[in-house]
Enzyme design. Structure first.
Site, PDB file in Angstrom:
ATOM      1  CE  LYS A  22      -1.838   1.668   3.970  1.00  0.00           C
ATOM      2  NZ  LYS A  22      -1.537   3.109   4.133  1.00  0.00           N
ATOM      3  CG  ASN A  23       2.413   2.771   3.548  1.00  0.00           C
ATOM      4  OD1 ASN A  23       1.230   3.034   3.333  1.00  0.00           O
ATOM      5  ND2 ASN A  23       2.915   2.668   4.769  1.00  0.00           N
ATOM      6  NE  ARG A  92      -1.697  11.815   7.955  1.00  0.00           N
ATOM      7  CZ  ARG A  92      -1.366  13.073   8.178  1.00  0.00           C
ATOM      8  NH1 ARG A  92      -2.245  13.892   8.684  1.00  0.00           N
ATOM      9  NH2 ARG A  92      -0.143  13.500   7.919  1.00  0.00           N
ATOM     10  CB  CYS A 116      -5.464  10.801  11.698  1.00  0.00           C
ATOM     11  SG  CYS A 116      -3.832  10.183  12.026  1.00  0.00           S
ATOM     12  NE  ARG A 121       0.105  10.099  10.283  1.00  0.00           N
ATOM     13  CZ  ARG A 121      -0.220   9.010   9.624  1.00  0.00           C
ATOM     14  NH1 ARG A 121      -1.300   8.351   9.949  1.00  0.00           N
ATOM     15  NH2 ARG A 121       0.524   8.566   8.639  1.00  0.00           N
ATOM     16  N   PRO A 122       1.376  16.491  11.422  1.00  0.00           N
ATOM     17  CG  PRO A 122       3.150  17.735  12.276  1.00  0.00           C
ATOM     18  CD  PRO A 122       2.341  16.490  12.520  1.00  0.00           C
ATOM     19  CB  VAL A 123       1.607  18.290   5.868  1.00  0.00           C
ATOM     20  CG1 VAL A 123       0.926  16.932   5.856  1.00  0.00           C
ATOM     21  CG2 VAL A 123       0.585  19.406   5.928  1.00  0.00           C
ATOM     22  CG  ASP A 124       5.877  20.784  10.123  1.00  0.00           C
ATOM     23  OD1 ASP A 124       5.322  19.670  10.187  1.00  0.00           O
ATOM     24  OD2 ASP A 124       6.938  21.045  10.724  1.00  0.00           O
ATOM     25  CG  ASP A 304       2.899   1.531   9.559  1.00  0.00           C
ATOM     26  OD1 ASP A 304       2.466   2.352  10.384  1.00  0.00           O
ATOM     27  OD2 ASP A 304       3.012   1.782   8.346  1.00  0.00           O
ATOM     28  CB  ILE A 326       6.892   7.036  14.759  1.00  0.00           C
ATOM     29  CG1 ILE A 326       8.140   6.154  14.616  1.00  0.00           C
ATOM     30  CG2 ILE A 326       6.605   7.801  13.461  1.00  0.00           C
ATOM     31  CD1 ILE A 326       9.358   6.805  14.030  1.00  0.00           C
ATOM     32  NE  ARG A 396      -7.464   4.235   5.353  1.00  0.00           N
ATOM     33  CZ  ARG A 396      -6.562   4.857   6.099  1.00  0.00           C
ATOM     34  NH1 ARG A 396      -6.822   5.131   7.348  1.00  0.00           N
ATOM     35  NH2 ARG A 396      -5.410   5.228   5.588  1.00  0.00           N
TER      36      ARG A 396
HETATM   37  C1  UD1 Z   1       4.147   7.004   6.552  1.00  0.00           C
HETATM   38  C2  UD1 Z   1       3.334   5.761   6.290  1.00  0.00           C
HETATM   39  C3  UD1 Z   1       2.726   5.252   7.597  1.00  0.00           C
HETATM   40  C4  UD1 Z   1       3.819   5.064   8.651  1.00  0.00           C
HETATM   41  C5  UD1 Z   1       4.669   6.313   8.778  1.00  0.00           C
HETATM   42  C6  UD1 Z   1       5.871   6.121   9.690  1.00  0.00           C
HETATM   43  C7  UD1 Z   1       2.569   6.107   4.022  1.00  0.00           C
HETATM   44  C8  UD1 Z   1       1.429   6.383   3.102  1.00  0.00           C
HETATM   45  N1  UD1 Z   1       2.294   6.090   5.336  1.00  0.00           N
HETATM   46  O1  UD1 Z   1       3.266   8.001   7.047  1.00  0.00           O
HETATM   47  O2  UD1 Z   1       2.081   4.014   7.332  1.00  0.00           O
HETATM   48  O3  UD1 Z   1       3.212   4.797   9.892  1.00  0.00           O
HETATM   49  O4  UD1 Z   1       5.168   6.724   7.496  1.00  0.00           O
HETATM   50  O5  UD1 Z   1       6.654   5.078   9.245  1.00  0.00           O
HETATM   51  O6  UD1 Z   1       3.662   5.844   3.590  1.00  0.00           O
HETATM   52  N2  UD1 Z   1       6.047  14.819  10.818  1.00  0.00           N
HETATM   53  C9  UD1 Z   1       6.136  16.161  11.091  1.00  0.00           C
HETATM   54  N3  UD1 Z   1       5.948  17.057  10.055  1.00  0.00           N
HETATM   55  C10 UD1 Z   1       5.700  16.645   8.792  1.00  0.00           C
HETATM   56  C11 UD1 Z   1       5.613  15.265   8.518  1.00  0.00           C
HETATM   57  C12 UD1 Z   1       5.793  14.372   9.555  1.00  0.00           C
HETATM   58  O7  UD1 Z   1       6.370  16.559  12.227  1.00  0.00           O
HETATM   59  O8  UD1 Z   1       5.538  17.497   7.908  1.00  0.00           O
HETATM   60  C13 UD1 Z   1       6.227  13.838  11.913  1.00  0.00           C
HETATM   61  C14 UD1 Z   1       4.981  12.995  12.174  1.00  0.00           C
HETATM   62  O9  UD1 Z   1       4.086  13.659  13.036  1.00  0.00           O
HETATM   63  C15 UD1 Z   1       5.571  11.757  12.792  1.00  0.00           C
HETATM   64  C16 UD1 Z   1       6.907  11.607  12.057  1.00  0.00           C
HETATM   65  O10 UD1 Z   1       7.175  12.886  11.487  1.00  0.00           O
HETATM   66  O11 UD1 Z   1       5.820  11.964  14.158  1.00  0.00           O
HETATM   67  C17 UD1 Z   1       6.927  10.584  10.971  1.00  0.00           C
HETATM   68  O12 UD1 Z   1       5.815  10.769  10.123  1.00  0.00           O
HETATM   69  P1  UD1 Z   1       5.872  10.448   8.564  1.00  0.00           P
HETATM   70  O13 UD1 Z   1       7.035   9.583   8.252  1.00  0.00           O
HETATM   71  O14 UD1 Z   1       5.726  11.719   7.807  1.00  0.00           O
HETATM   72  O15 UD1 Z   1       4.544   9.609   8.371  1.00  0.00           O
HETATM   73  P2  UD1 Z   1       3.715   9.525   7.054  1.00  0.00           P
HETATM   74  O16 UD1 Z   1       4.626   9.769   5.908  1.00  0.00           O
HETATM   75  O17 UD1 Z   1       2.475  10.335   7.176  1.00  0.00           O
END
Ligand code: UD1
Length: 416
Positions: A22-23, A92, A116, A121-124, A304, A326, A396
């Site tokens: 999936k990922n 997401r 969620c 889970r921010p996207v900054d 995961d 994480i 999902r």
């Molecule tokens: C991806 C995987 C998810 C897995 C996760 C961690 C996909 C579609 N999903 O999620 O299954 O659980 O990796 O291995 O591949 N963070 C920030 N700012 C950001 C982005 C992330 O602070 O802009 C933080 C998150 O809150 C978290 C950490 O970084 O604490 C890791 O998150 P991230 O690797 O980004 O997770 P996803 O990519 O959403």
């Protein structure tokens, strides 16, 4: 709402084919936005998130021929540069259209994901990285509105390792002007699979799989054929289910080289594991031994797989500490496991699990994707019947999970 009814106590036995990841599938589907030519993908898993992503791409104007197992994506006529809230809130990973849209069309409007079940889970990091590449970004009415005439290469250092953050910026950089260097990049195998697909499309990328990825932008990308890698989390989930039930199973069409941390923990729990080509066989003769875990970015133990190992620890011999580093709220399954009789205490980001000889079936509720897998495993070992409610989370991200478990001997059925 659909539920699963499980009669516990049956040892899993037999062979199961592992689906495409999936990922890996989700970002690779988004990569189709980077080219006007056909992208043919095989080994696409049949699951809701893949359907949702296909639907989102179709809404943008991408032609998608079929979605089960394999599909062709053609983004020659994209006319809507937007990922609406309804889509992003259910999945997401829809944030992954941001980089490709901006790089190829100079504009994107993507809903902010919001919270969620497993944390904020921010996207900054996605936003800051694109800004460093010259994008103008405004947050308006809950949407990220990004524009850029042409992105330019930049040196970007992630302060937290982010899988989709790395993927979004890597895709954006393929069409940028000059070289982009991503430091402290995610090393997950799914990042490598995406990079391989992008390279097949004509991108110039080196270092994927290490913490420094270098991308030299090109003027355009072309079509390609790509086979999606096997799902390491589905692989791990079946192995833990077999270990928890004292069973013996073989996974086919998987890869052991990307499962080191998980296989090590299963061996520590007492399983015998044999690896050959793309098969993994696990044999568990005795009650598992409790294993300590600490989640961290790849190649360390994956977040995961944390919930599934928690289920294994509940019936293991001894006690174990499970540390989640994480996501801040990824112990939602604990309260449900307690309803089956599990003994778990939580202290901050650490769960202390005291193994008990048996769990007792009850009605429990799934809260997120991997928590659902944990509850199914608990149901497979619990005495009597367990009903797992809200299994839409499971649908999902797992392909035909109850059919696959049934084929291994599990007493499991879906209640509609
Ligand atoms: C991806 C995987 C998810 C897995 C996760 C961690 C996909 C579609 N999903 O999620 O299954 O659980 O990796 O291995 O591949 N963070 C920030 N700012 C950001 C982005 C992330 O602070 O802009 C933080 C998150 O809150 C978290 C950490 O970084 O604490 C890791 O998150 P991230 O690797 O980004 O997770 P996803 O990519 O959403």
């Amino acid at each position: 709402m659909q539920k699963l009814a499980i009669q516990g106590g049956v040892r899993l036995n037999g062979e199961v084919r592992i689906s495409g990841a999936k990922n890996a599938a989700l970002p690779i589907m988004c990569a189709s936005l980077l080219s006007a030519d056909d992208l043919h993908l095989s080994n696409l898993p049949d699951m809701h998130d893949v359907e949702t992503m296909a639907q989102l791409l179709r809404q943008m104007g991408v032609q998608v021929t079929a979605v089960v197992q394999g599909a062709t994506f053609n983004a020659a006529r994209v006319d809507k540069l937007e990922a609406p809230y309804d889509m992003v809130k259910t999945m997401r990973a829809a944030i992954l259209v941001l980089g490709p849209l901006l790089a190829r069309f100079g504009e994107a409007r993507v809903s902010l994901p919001g919270g969620c079940a497993i944390g904020s889970r921010p996207v900054d990091l996605h936003i800051r990285g694109l800004q460093a590449m010259g994008a103008e970004i405004h947050i308006e009415h809950g949407y990220i509105h990004a524009t850029a005439k042409r992105l330019r290469g930049a040196r970007i250092c992630f302060d937290v390792v982010s899988v989709t953050g790395t993927e979004n910026l890597m895709m954006a950089a393929t069409l940028a002007d000059g070289v982009t260097t991503l430091e402290n990049a995610a090393r997950e195998p799914e990042v490598v699979d995406l990079a391989n697909c992008l390279i097949a499309m004509g991108a110039n990328i080196s270092g994927a799989g290490s913490d420094t990825i270098s991308i030299r932008g090109v003027a355009s990308l072309h079509g390609a054929n790509h086979r999606v890698m096997p799902d390491r989390i589905e692989s791990g989930t079946f192995l833990v289910a077999a270990a928890a039930t004292g069973g013996c199973i073989t996974l086919s069409e998987t890869r052991a080289d990307i499962l080191d941390a998980v296989l090590d923990k299963l061996r520590e729990a007492g399983a015998r594991i044999v690896v050959a080509d793309n098969h993994i066989t696990l044999d568990m003769h005795r009650r598992p031994t409790a294993v300590n875990l600490r989640t961290a970015p790849y190649p360390a133990f994956p977040t995961d797989m944390q919930a599934q190992f928690m289920a294994l620890n509940t019936i293991a011999e001894g006690s174990a500490m499970v540390v989640e580093t994480i996501f801040e709220n990824r112990f939602m399954h604990v309260q449900e496991l307690r309803r089956l009789g599990a003994q778990i205490a939580i202290e901050g980001n650490t769960a202390i699990v005291k193994g008990c000889p048996l769990l007792e079936g009850a009605t429990i509720m799934a809260t997120d994707l991997r928590a659902s897998a944990c509850l199914v495993i608990a149901g497979l070992v619990a005495q009597g019947e367990t009903i797992v409610d809200r299994i839409y989370h499971l649908d999902r991200g797992y392909e035909h999970i109850e059919a696959k478990l049934s084929a291994l001997g599990a007493q499991i059925r879906r209640i509609k």
